[in-house]
Design an enzyme around this catalytic site. Structure first.
Site, short mmCIF file in Angstrom:
data_model
loop_
_atom_site.label_atom_id
_atom_site.label_comp_id
_atom_site.label_asym_id
_atom_site.label_seq_id
_atom_site.Cartn_x
_atom_site.Cartn_y
_atom_site.Cartn_z
N ALA A 154 0.81 -1.27 0.17
CA ALA A 154 0.10 0.00 -0.18
C ALA A 154 0.62 1.33 0.03
O ALA A 154 0.64 2.07 -0.78
CB ALA A 154 -1.10 0.09 1.16
N TYR A 155 1.86 1.20 0.79
CA TYR A 155 2.92 2.41 0.76
C TYR A 155 3.30 2.60 -0.33
O TYR A 155 3.72 3.69 -0.92
CB TYR A 155 3.87 2.13 1.97
CG TYR A 155 4.78 3.16 2.13
CD1 TYR A 155 4.67 4.29 2.78
CD2 TYR A 155 6.32 3.19 1.77
CE1 TYR A 155 5.50 5.54 2.84
CE2 TYR A 155 7.10 4.09 1.91
CZ TYR A 155 6.97 5.33 2.32
OH TYR A 155 7.87 6.17 2.44
N GLN A 156 4.03 1.29 -0.85
CA GLN A 156 4.79 1.35 -2.36
C GLN A 156 3.79 2.10 -3.38
O GLN A 156 4.17 2.96 -4.22
CB GLN A 156 4.98 0.09 -2.41
CG GLN A 156 6.02 -0.23 -3.90
CD GLN A 156 6.67 -1.59 -3.89
OE1 GLN A 156 6.19 -2.46 -3.31
NE2 GLN A 156 7.79 -1.69 -4.48
N SER A 158 1.45 4.11 -2.99
CA SER A 158 1.10 5.42 -2.99
C SER A 158 2.49 6.37 -3.53
O SER A 158 2.24 7.48 -4.09
CB SER A 158 0.79 5.68 -1.36
OG SER A 158 2.15 5.66 -0.47
N LYS A 159 3.58 5.74 -3.24
CA LYS A 159 4.82 6.46 -3.62
C LYS A 159 5.05 6.55 -5.13
O LYS A 159 5.69 7.26 -5.61
CB LYS A 159 6.06 6.03 -2.66
CG LYS A 159 6.05 6.26 -1.34
CD LYS A 159 5.72 7.87 -0.88
CE LYS A 159 5.85 8.23 0.47
NZ LYS A 159 5.95 9.50 0.59
#
Length: 242
Positions: A154-156, A158-159
């Site tokens: 999820a973080y990946q 977003s970035k």
């Protein structure tokens, strides 16, 4: 103070880590700085007081980048105080681990609301006040271009969205000669990394980076020498190989 003493920098997420280092560096470069914080008012005030004690100008503003109203109000407060924005740094972000089959919806929404929507809305709110030839700098992550690890999808995501966003916004702002660039740090020695030794082992330099090193790159992107660089993501991760 140098020739930037009449210029203004606004940093979303500036009370600790990379954000605090960026606030200090841009203040050192001669900018009046405004920056946001969410919960650590003590750190924000201490940072601002230190800048003022050295003869600079600093304005800490409490604002949650998950809240569109807070974003707009923070920009309005800075403009009321300083009159303009020359450099916008969007550093506010959240990080959370969870495998895709266990990621709660509320955590996913928070990651996307702060790391993607919050970045977009921060730039959107600031644009009317950024002068011709200004700078927009986002803080992404090396996971946008590296393999990442279990639990960071999820973080990946977003970035990766931030890196793509920068390319499009650079087109939108090019007629005003406002450059838009994205810094993608890797393992930086802050309290967000639970195991610095393990993080250092994933780099070919065998160390973590420092917030000040990232702030140095931000300083360069804000400078006149970087006027021909836009729509670009710059990865700064010590040659991360995992």
């Amino acid at each position: 103070m140098n020739s930037n003493s009449k210029r203004v920098a606004f940093i979303f997420g500036g009370s600790r880590g990379i954000g605090a280092a960026s606030v200090s560096r841009l203040a050192h470069d001669g900018y009046a700085v405004a920056f946001t914080y969410v919960s650590r008012e003590d750190k924000a005030v201490q940072l601002a007081d230190g800048i003022v004690a050295r003869g600079g100008k600093a304005l800490p503003i409490k604002a949650d980048s998950a809240n569109p109203n807070d974003i707009r109000a923070a920009i309005a407060q800075a403009v009321e105080q300083y009159g303009q924005i020359d450099v916008l740094v969007v550093n506010a972000g959240v990080f959370d681990f969870a495998m895709i089959d266990t990621m709660p919806l509320d955590k996913l929404d928070l990651i996307l609301n702060v790391n993607v929507r919050g970045v977009y809305l921060s730039i959107q709110a600031a644009i009317p006040h950024i002068k011709y030839g200004g700078r927009v700098i986002t803080i992404g992550s090396n996971v946008a271009v590296r393999a990442g690890s279990p639990g960071v999808s999820a973080y990946q995501m977003s970035k990766g969205a931030v890196a793509a966003m920068v390319k499009g916004i650079a087109h939108d702002l090019a007629p005003r000669r406002i450059t838009v660039n994205n810094v993608q740090p890797g393992a930086i020695g802050t309290d967000l990394i639970p195991d610095h030794q393990a993080a250092a082992g994933g780099t070919i330099l065998k160390r973590t980076g420092t917030p000040e090193e990232v702030a140095g790159l931000i300083s360069y992107l804000a400078a006149d020498e970087a006027a021909f660089m836009t729509g670009t993501s710059i990865t700064m991760d010590g040659g991360y190989v995992l």
